[in-house]
Scaffold this motif. Structure first.
Motif, PDB file in Angstrom:
ATOM      1  N   ALA A   4       0.963  -1.231  -0.120  1.00 26.40           N
ATOM      2  CA  ALA A   4       0.101  -0.019  -0.100  1.00 26.40           C
ATOM      3  C   ALA A   4       0.854   1.351  -0.016  1.00 26.40           C
ATOM      4  CB  ALA A   4      -0.886   0.040   1.298  1.00 26.40           C
ATOM      5  N   ILE A   5       1.957   1.019   0.696  1.00 27.15           N
ATOM      6  CA  ILE A   5       2.948   2.253   0.839  1.00 27.15           C
ATOM      7  C   ILE A   5       3.432   2.592  -0.539  1.00 27.15           C
ATOM      8  CG2 ILE A   5       5.240   3.169   1.645  1.00 27.15           C
ATOM      9  CD1 ILE A   5       4.200   1.823   4.402  1.00 27.15           C
ATOM     10  N   GLU A   6       3.897   1.557  -1.236  1.00 29.29           N
ATOM     11  CA  GLU A   6       4.579   1.641  -2.430  1.00 29.29           C
ATOM     12  C   GLU A   6       3.477   2.052  -3.663  1.00 29.29           C
ATOM     13  OE1 GLU A   6       7.265  -0.702  -5.822  1.00 29.29           O
ATOM     14  OE2 GLU A   6       6.094  -1.988  -4.509  1.00 29.29           O
ATOM     15  N   VAL A   7       2.357   1.952  -3.453  1.00 29.37           N
ATOM     16  CA  VAL A   7       1.243   2.144  -4.368  1.00 29.37           C
ATOM     17  C   VAL A   7       0.994   3.807  -4.081  1.00 29.37           C
ATOM     18  CG1 VAL A   7      -1.237   2.398  -5.011  1.00 29.37           C
ATOM     19  CG2 VAL A   7      -0.005   0.095  -4.646  1.00 29.37           C
ATOM     20  N   ILE A   8       0.806   4.397  -3.022  1.00 34.77           N
ATOM     21  CA  ILE A   8       0.960   5.726  -2.885  1.00 34.77           C
ATOM     22  C   ILE A   8       2.090   6.558  -3.300  1.00 34.77           C
ATOM     23  CG2 ILE A   8       0.800   7.579  -0.836  1.00 34.77           C
ATOM     24  CD1 ILE A   8      -0.971   5.541   0.676  1.00 34.77           C
ATOM     25  N   LEU A   9       3.415   5.920  -2.907  1.00 35.76           N
ATOM     26  CA  LEU A   9       4.680   6.387  -3.287  1.00 35.76           C
ATOM     27  C   LEU A   9       4.613   6.593  -4.839  1.00 35.76           C
ATOM     28  CD1 LEU A   9       7.379   7.267  -2.465  1.00 35.76           C
ATOM     29  CD2 LEU A   9       8.057   5.031  -2.584  1.00 35.76           C
ATOM     30  N   ARG A  10       4.316   5.535  -5.674  1.00 33.21           N
ATOM     31  CA  ARG A  10       4.257   5.421  -6.886  1.00 33.21           C
ATOM     32  C   ARG A  10       3.214   6.161  -7.773  1.00 33.21           C
ATOM     33  NH1 ARG A  10       2.829   0.055  -8.296  1.00 33.21           N
ATOM     34  NH2 ARG A  10       0.686   0.930  -8.433  1.00 33.21           N
ATOM     35  N   ASP A  11       1.907   6.134  -7.358  1.00 31.50           N
ATOM     36  CA  ASP A  11       0.656   6.912  -7.956  1.00 31.50           C
ATOM     37  C   ASP A  11       0.503   8.134  -7.447  1.00 31.50           C
ATOM     38  OD1 ASP A  11       0.578   4.219  -9.164  1.00 31.50           O
ATOM     39  OD2 ASP A  11      -1.158   3.588  -8.299  1.00 31.50           O
ATOM     40  N   GLU A  12       0.990   8.427  -6.276  1.00 31.26           N
ATOM     41  CA  GLU A  12       0.869   9.762  -5.820  1.00 31.26           C
ATOM     42  C   GLU A  12       2.007  10.715  -5.675  1.00 31.26           C
ATOM     43  OE1 GLU A  12      -2.131   9.920  -2.585  1.00 31.26           O
ATOM     44  OE2 GLU A  12      -3.091   8.195  -3.207  1.00 31.26           O
ATOM     45  N   ILE A  13       2.863  10.375  -4.855  1.00 34.49           N
ATOM     46  CA  ILE A  13       4.154  10.911  -4.678  1.00 34.49           C
ATOM     47  C   ILE A  13       4.958  11.232  -5.977  1.00 34.49           C
ATOM     48  CG2 ILE A  13       6.416  11.235  -3.204  1.00 34.49           C
ATOM     49  CD1 ILE A  13       4.331   9.998  -0.874  1.00 34.49           C
ATOM     50  N   PHE A  14       5.326  10.125  -6.600  1.00 39.59           N
ATOM     51  CA  PHE A  14       6.336  10.309  -7.715  1.00 39.59           C
ATOM     52  C   PHE A  14       5.537  10.997  -8.812  1.00 39.59           C
ATOM     53  CE2 PHE A  14       9.258   7.873  -5.560  1.00 39.59           C
ATOM     54  CZ  PHE A  14      10.366   7.876  -6.252  1.00 39.59           C
ATOM     55  N   THR A  15       4.107  10.940  -8.906  1.00 45.28           N
ATOM     56  CA  THR A  15       3.364  11.548  -9.874  1.00 45.28           C
ATOM     57  C   THR A  15       3.566  13.154  -9.701  1.00 45.28           C
ATOM     58  OG1 THR A  15       1.689   9.758 -10.371  1.00 45.28           O
ATOM     59  CG2 THR A  15       1.131  11.810 -11.038  1.00 45.28           C
ATOM     60  N   GLU A  16       3.465  13.425  -8.468  1.00 44.40           N
ATOM     61  CA  GLU A  16       3.500  14.938  -8.124  1.00 44.40           C
ATOM     62  C   GLU A  16       4.953  15.513  -8.086  1.00 44.40           C
ATOM     63  OE1 GLU A  16       1.456  16.906  -4.563  1.00 44.40           O
ATOM     64  OE2 GLU A  16       0.286  14.793  -4.330  1.00 44.40           O
ATOM     65  N   LEU A  17       5.962  14.454  -8.094  1.00 45.55           N
ATOM     66  CA  LEU A  17       7.234  15.026  -8.257  1.00 45.55           C
ATOM     67  C   LEU A  17       7.759  15.059  -9.515  1.00 45.55           C
ATOM     68  CD1 LEU A  17       9.049  12.839  -5.481  1.00 45.55           C
ATOM     69  CD2 LEU A  17       8.694  15.381  -5.438  1.00 45.55           C
ATOM     70  N   GLU A  18       6.769  14.581 -10.545  1.00 45.87           N
ATOM     71  CA  GLU A  18       7.065  14.270 -12.117  1.00 45.87           C
ATOM     72  C   GLU A  18       8.385  13.585 -12.252  1.00 45.87           C
ATOM     73  OE1 GLU A  18       6.510  18.391 -13.627  1.00 45.87           O
ATOM     74  OE2 GLU A  18       4.499  18.504 -13.325  1.00 45.87           O
ATOM     75  N   ILE A  19       8.487  12.762 -11.538  1.00 42.80           N
ATOM     76  CA  ILE A  19       9.505  11.508 -11.757  1.00 42.80           C
ATOM     77  C   ILE A  19       9.134  10.266 -11.711  1.00 42.80           C
ATOM     78  CG2 ILE A  19      11.656  10.674 -10.472  1.00 42.80           C
ATOM     79  CD1 ILE A  19      11.959  13.122  -8.807  1.00 42.80           C
ATOM     80  N   GLU A  20       9.400   9.569 -12.878  1.00 42.12           N
ATOM     81  CA  GLU A  20       8.975   8.188 -13.096  1.00 42.12           C
ATOM     82  C   GLU A  20       9.667   7.237 -12.118  1.00 42.12           C
ATOM     83  OE1 GLU A  20      10.024   4.777 -16.734  1.00 42.12           O
ATOM     84  OE2 GLU A  20      10.136   6.932 -16.921  1.00 42.12           O
ATOM     85  N   TYR A  21       8.532   6.450 -11.589  1.00 49.31           N
ATOM     86  CA  TYR A  21       9.103   5.613 -10.663  1.00 49.31           C
ATOM     87  C   TYR A  21       9.536   4.468 -11.168  1.00 49.31           C
ATOM     88  CZ  TYR A  21       8.250   2.469  -6.597  1.00 49.31           C
ATOM     89  OH  TYR A  21       8.397   1.774  -5.494  1.00 49.31           O
ATOM     90  N   PRO A  22      10.957   4.070 -10.567  1.00 47.12           N
ATOM     91  CA  PRO A  22      11.869   3.096 -11.115  1.00 47.12           C
ATOM     92  C   PRO A  22      11.303   1.654 -10.943  1.00 47.12           C
ATOM     93  CG  PRO A  22      12.372   3.775  -8.971  1.00 47.12           C
ATOM     94  CD  PRO A  22      11.290   4.524  -9.342  1.00 47.12           C
ATOM     95  N   ASP A  23      11.639   1.053 -12.134  1.00 49.17           N
ATOM     96  CA  ASP A  23      11.403  -0.314 -12.187  1.00 49.17           C
ATOM     97  C   ASP A  23      12.074  -1.222 -11.070  1.00 49.17           C
ATOM     98  OD1 ASP A  23       9.642  -0.283 -14.413  1.00 49.17           O
ATOM     99  OD2 ASP A  23      11.288  -0.334 -15.703  1.00 49.17           O
ATOM    100  N   ASP A  24      13.341  -0.874 -10.917  1.00 45.96           N
ATOM    101  CA  ASP A  24      14.053  -1.393  -9.854  1.00 45.96           C
ATOM    102  C   ASP A  24      13.999  -0.478  -8.570  1.00 45.96           C
ATOM    103  OD1 ASP A  24      15.947  -2.559  -8.014  1.00 45.96           O
ATOM    104  OD2 ASP A  24      17.689  -2.634  -9.520  1.00 45.96           O
ATOM    105  N   ARG A  25      13.597  -1.176  -7.373  1.00 46.81           N
ATOM    106  CA  ARG A  25      13.434  -0.198  -6.118  1.00 46.81           C
ATOM    107  C   ARG A  25      14.898   0.125  -5.756  1.00 46.81           C
ATOM    108  NH1 ARG A  25       9.538  -3.408  -1.763  1.00 46.81           N
ATOM    109  NH2 ARG A  25       7.862  -3.157  -2.750  1.00 46.81           N
ATOM    110  N   ASN A  26      15.880  -0.313  -6.395  1.00 48.86           N
ATOM    111  CA  ASN A  26      17.302  -0.082  -5.674  1.00 48.86           C
ATOM    112  C   ASN A  26      18.115   1.157  -6.819  1.00 48.86           C
ATOM    113  OD1 ASN A  26      17.531  -1.785  -3.401  1.00 48.86           O
ATOM    114  ND2 ASN A  26      17.732  -3.520  -4.878  1.00 48.86           N
ATOM    115  N   THR A  27      17.371   1.411  -7.665  1.00 47.05           N
ATOM    116  CA  THR A  27      17.769   2.722  -8.370  1.00 47.05           C
ATOM    117  C   THR A  27      17.974   3.752  -7.938  1.00 47.05           C
ATOM    118  OG1 THR A  27      16.824   1.529 -10.433  1.00 47.05           O
ATOM    119  CG2 THR A  27      17.232   3.867 -10.769  1.00 47.05           C
ATOM    120  N   ASN A  28      19.264   4.529  -8.098  1.00 43.09           N
ATOM    121  CA  ASN A  28      19.082   5.693  -7.289  1.00 43.09           C
ATOM    122  C   ASN A  28      18.441   6.845  -7.948  1.00 43.09           C
ATOM    123  OD1 ASN A  28      20.650   8.353  -6.690  1.00 43.09           O
ATOM    124  ND2 ASN A  28      22.069   7.106  -5.383  1.00 43.09           N
TER     125      ASN A  28
END
Length: 80
Positions: A4-28
């Motif tokens: 659930a945290i990842e969904v909010i992070l990807r769909d809401e926070i990264f969208t607002e930041l206008e940054i593509e959510y990485p496929d690999d969680r370890n991407t800097n």
């Protein structure tokens, strides 16, 4: 809970930041376009969306440099 945290992070926070959510969680996130202004906005959005306070001593980019680290941090903060 971390899903659930990842969904909010990807769909809401990264969208607002206008940054593509990485496929690999370890991407800097610097490689995804994160800069210092984006980092501050990330912290503000995390505090708002998850109703937490990020203490000053935690405000280091290395604590939030990957999606995996952010998810881990938010999981710890929301579980306590």
């Amino acid at each position: 809970m971390s899903r659930a945290i990842e969904v909010i992070l990807r769909d809401e926070i990264f969208t607002e930041l206008e940054i593509e959510y990485p496929d690999d969680r370890n991407t800097n996130l610097l490689e995804q376009g994160m800069d210092s202004a984006g980092f501050l906005k990330l912290v503000v959005l995390m505090e708002s969306k998850f109703n937490i306070a990020v203490p000053d001593e935690d405000l280091l980019f290395e604590n939030f440099s990957t999606a995996g680290l952010i998810i881990h941090y938010l999981t710890e903060k929301t579980m306590s």
